[in-house]
Design an enzyme around this catalytic site. Sequence first.
Site, short mmCIF file in Angstrom:
data_model
loop_
_atom_site.label_atom_id
_atom_site.label_comp_id
_atom_site.label_asym_id
_atom_site.label_seq_id
_atom_site.Cartn_x
_atom_site.Cartn_y
_atom_site.Cartn_z
N GLU A 55 0.72 -1.33 -0.33
CA GLU A 55 0.28 0.23 -0.02
C GLU A 55 0.75 1.03 0.25
O GLU A 55 0.37 2.75 -0.65
CB GLU A 55 -0.88 0.27 1.11
CG GLU A 55 -2.15 -0.97 1.36
CD GLU A 55 -2.10 -1.45 -0.09
OE1 GLU A 55 -3.26 -0.14 -1.01
OE2 GLU A 55 -2.95 -2.04 -0.39
N HIS A 58 1.67 2.06 -3.42
CA HIS A 58 0.41 2.45 -4.26
C HIS A 58 0.99 3.86 -3.85
O HIS A 58 0.56 4.94 -4.80
CB HIS A 58 -0.10 2.12 -3.78
CG HIS A 58 -0.80 0.83 -4.10
ND1 HIS A 58 -0.78 0.48 -5.51
CD2 HIS A 58 -1.37 0.11 -4.09
CE1 HIS A 58 -1.60 -0.31 -6.56
NE2 HIS A 58 -1.56 -1.42 -5.05
N CYS A 70 7.07 -10.30 -6.46
CA CYS A 70 7.07 -8.87 -6.63
C CYS A 70 5.60 -7.99 -5.07
O CYS A 70 5.16 -8.72 -5.27
CB CYS A 70 7.04 -7.77 -7.16
SG CYS A 70 7.43 -6.02 -7.15
N CYS A 89 10.89 -5.03 -6.89
CA CYS A 89 11.17 -5.86 -7.87
C CYS A 89 12.17 -4.86 -8.98
O CYS A 89 12.13 -3.97 -8.32
CB CYS A 89 10.48 -6.91 -9.28
SG CYS A 89 9.95 -5.44 -10.54
ZN LIG Z 1 -2.79 -2.98 -4.55
ZN LIG Z 2 7.52 -5.13 -9.05
#
Ligand SMILES: [Zn+2]
Ligand SMILES: [Zn+2]
Length: 98
Positions: A55, A58, A70, A89
């Site tokens: 999160e 994001h 990832c 990643c």
């Molecule tokens: Zn998500």
């Molecule tokens: Zn990734």
Amino acid sequence: MALGVTDVDLFVPDLSFVFGLASKDGACAIVSTNRLKGDGQGPYHERLVKEAVHELGHVFGLEHCADSRCVMHFSNSLRDTDVKRDTFCSRCASLLTR
Ligand SMILES: [Zn+2]
Ligand SMILES: [Zn+2]
């Protein structure tokens, strides 16, 4: 920036439930511990860390990643969460540092 953790089950339209949500403006994110507990046997703390990092990714503008290991990979089940790592990643990491 704030990260919240709640015990309440989180739902969004069309996705049944989610492990976490991030606001589009990057101001805050929330992670639900409700589903991460699973049957009580799993690595709950690891799952919570992974979803919290996800999160936060994001919040910092990252989208979902196709790499299943990832941390930005979208989890729709505890198995997805258990497969992925708690790190980004190389592609996501490079996006993060820009
Ligand atoms: Zn998500
Ligand atoms: Zn990734």
